[in-house]
Design a protein around this motif. Sequence first.
Motif, PDB file in Angstrom:
ATOM      1  N   LEU A 285       0.819  -1.207   0.000  1.00 52.80           N
ATOM      2  CA  LEU A 285       0.000   0.000   0.000  1.00 52.80           C
ATOM      3  C   LEU A 285       0.858   1.264   0.000  1.00 52.80           C
ATOM      4  O   LEU A 285       0.564   2.233  -0.703  1.00 52.80           O
ATOM      5  N   TYR A 288       2.462   1.808  -3.398  1.00 49.05           N
ATOM      6  CA  TYR A 288       1.435   2.278  -4.335  1.00 49.05           C
ATOM      7  C   TYR A 288       1.164   3.763  -4.124  1.00 49.05           C
ATOM      8  O   TYR A 288       1.109   4.540  -5.093  1.00 49.05           O
ATOM      9  N   LEU A 289       0.990   4.176  -2.862  1.00 57.77           N
ATOM     10  CA  LEU A 289       0.724   5.573  -2.559  1.00 57.77           C
ATOM     11  C   LEU A 289       1.847   6.483  -3.051  1.00 57.77           C
ATOM     12  O   LEU A 289       1.610   7.495  -3.719  1.00 57.77           O
ATOM     13  N   GLU A 292       2.037   6.624  -6.978  1.00 58.12           N
ATOM     14  CA  GLU A 292       0.930   7.353  -7.603  1.00 58.12           C
ATOM     15  C   GLU A 292       0.975   8.846  -7.280  1.00 58.12           C
ATOM     16  O   GLU A 292       0.723   9.687  -8.158  1.00 58.12           O
ATOM     17  N   PHE A 411      -6.701  -1.411   0.327  1.00 58.40           N
ATOM     18  CA  PHE A 411      -6.336  -0.783  -0.934  1.00 58.40           C
ATOM     19  C   PHE A 411      -7.319   0.325  -1.294  1.00 58.40           C
ATOM     20  O   PHE A 411      -6.935   1.355  -1.862  1.00 58.40           O
ATOM     21  N   GLN A 412      -8.595   0.140  -0.957  1.00 60.19           N
ATOM     22  CA  GLN A 412      -9.588   1.162  -1.258  1.00 60.19           C
ATOM     23  C   GLN A 412      -9.248   2.474  -0.557  1.00 60.19           C
ATOM     24  O   GLN A 412      -9.425   3.553  -1.123  1.00 60.19           O
ATOM     25  N   TRP A 415      -6.408   4.023  -2.494  1.00 58.78           N
ATOM     26  CA  TRP A 415      -6.919   4.468  -3.799  1.00 58.78           C
ATOM     27  C   TRP A 415      -7.688   5.772  -3.673  1.00 58.78           C
ATOM     28  O   TRP A 415      -7.552   6.674  -4.496  1.00 58.78           O
ATOM     29  N   ARG A 416      -8.489   5.908  -2.600  1.00 57.99           N
ATOM     30  CA  ARG A 416      -9.271   7.127  -2.414  1.00 57.99           C
ATOM     31  C   ARG A 416      -8.363   8.330  -2.151  1.00 57.99           C
ATOM     32  O   ARG A 416      -8.672   9.440  -2.571  1.00 57.99           O
ATOM     33  N   VAL A 418      -5.391   8.703  -3.400  1.00 66.60           N
ATOM     34  CA  VAL A 418      -4.820   9.023  -4.712  1.00 66.60           C
ATOM     35  C   VAL A 418      -5.829   9.792  -5.559  1.00 66.60           C
ATOM     36  O   VAL A 418      -5.498  10.809  -6.191  1.00 66.60           O
ATOM     37  N   GLN A 419      -7.081   9.333  -5.592  1.00 65.81           N
ATOM     38  CA  GLN A 419      -8.101  10.020  -6.378  1.00 65.81           C
ATOM     39  C   GLN A 419      -8.372  11.425  -5.843  1.00 65.81           C
ATOM     40  O   GLN A 419      -8.525  12.379  -6.614  1.00 65.81           O
ATOM     41  N   ARG A 422      -5.475  13.626  -7.006  1.00 64.72           N
ATOM     42  CA  ARG A 422      -5.499  13.962  -8.436  1.00 64.72           C
ATOM     43  C   ARG A 422      -6.487  15.071  -8.746  1.00 64.72           C
ATOM     44  O   ARG A 422      -6.286  15.855  -9.686  1.00 64.72           O
TER      45      ARG A 422
END
Length: 448
Positions: A285, A288-289, A292, A411-412, A415-416, A418-419, A422
């Motif tokens: 995780l 990934y963070l 991204e 992971f969710q 992912w949140r 990262v979104q 962005r």
Amino acid sequence: MGAALYPESLIRVHSNTLSRSIMGNTHSMSTSSLLSSNNADEARSAILSFFDAPSGYTVVFTANASGALKLIGESFPFAPDSSYVLGADSHNSVHGIRQYAAEKNAQVSYIPATPQGGFYLDVAKEVLFLNRPTIARSGASLFALTAQSNVSNTKNPLWSLAYASSLGYDTLLDAAAWVPTSSYSLRAHPVDAMAISFYKMFGYPTGIGALIARTSFLTRLNRPWFSGGSVSIVQAPGTAFTRAERLEEQFEDGTVNYLVLSAITDGLRFLSGYQPFLPLRLSCLLHYLVDELQQSHHPDGSPLVRVLSRRPTSRVRRVGEESDTGFSLSFQYLLPSGNSIPLAFIEYLAQKHNIALRTGCMCNPGGAAALLGVQDFMELLRPSTQLRDFERIVGRELGVVRVSLGLASSFQDAWRVVQFSRRLVNEQWRQWYWDQWLEDCGVIGQAL
């Protein structure tokens, strides 16, 4: 790291325990009190087992890790020929012990932080050696190590504990940020005393922590007062008193939080089932963070994020393998100009999108100053200086954004984040929320 998300199953088990049991103050011999005392003994045993403690260790229950550190500070036999050595990248509760040292005219020495937090190994050895106990400096000296920084994500080398001990120091470990996601063995890395908070490990219960210490070390401490529960007899009026027969109870002021002691045993059992797998999952995780976020750019190509904390040198590949850093990320969101986006605005945005993150210096001024490159300004601080005064001296806002990954992170969640990040590159979206923020806060006359 700030506080783990408590598992529903742990709350359910503890609720059932409370509903079918009557527990009382441990300072009695009634049936309800004996039940609480048994729960306390089981919890102490579970803690020692969880941290692989050899014989000679005991557990003192405290309100939290800070309470455990305060116990050491107020009781340690500092003297004019003593030394207190600590890293600059430490929690405020570790820094606070210097007040007790200074009151007894002991020498306080800092191991300076690297630009990424933590300390250089050779520098730490030099500071420890220069301030070591000697024939001329025979007073008891203390080395406090922060196992893992809560702002720089650095794991400090545990070998420094053995090195300091070999020089004659007593050793204190602030393990509050380490133990929620990494295992620790007191058999492999012995220390005289270690401070932890249980809510950081498995979320529940709050209001209770522990000092895990060698009994031989505790017997050398001098408590400045006594209280209910820590004594067995008191002369009144008069000056004589006798401390409690059990050593750990001599350091537990008043009544321990006896209603939650069984939850500690259950929580450690819960965490032990997940802990071997945590570094592998959290390493994925965190990588990934970082990847991204560093790929996020404004339309003109300028970076959105400046990562400041230490990142792992490699991925964890196997179950049971440990990471060389923690699993938090301290960074700044940047405007196209390169200036950082105000932290209060980031917190406002995160709240609007139901994302829990933290901003500021995380009660770690030395580590934050290192990451932000303002260590030289520390000399300008005075006892009356407020944060806004300091920011005016430096010429910019001070603090970071921190994302912490732990037992419940998925992971969710990553992912949140990262979104969310962005969307910050969209100027219209950003400006709309900026206007809303100014309106909600009543702030007038500011411009992004």
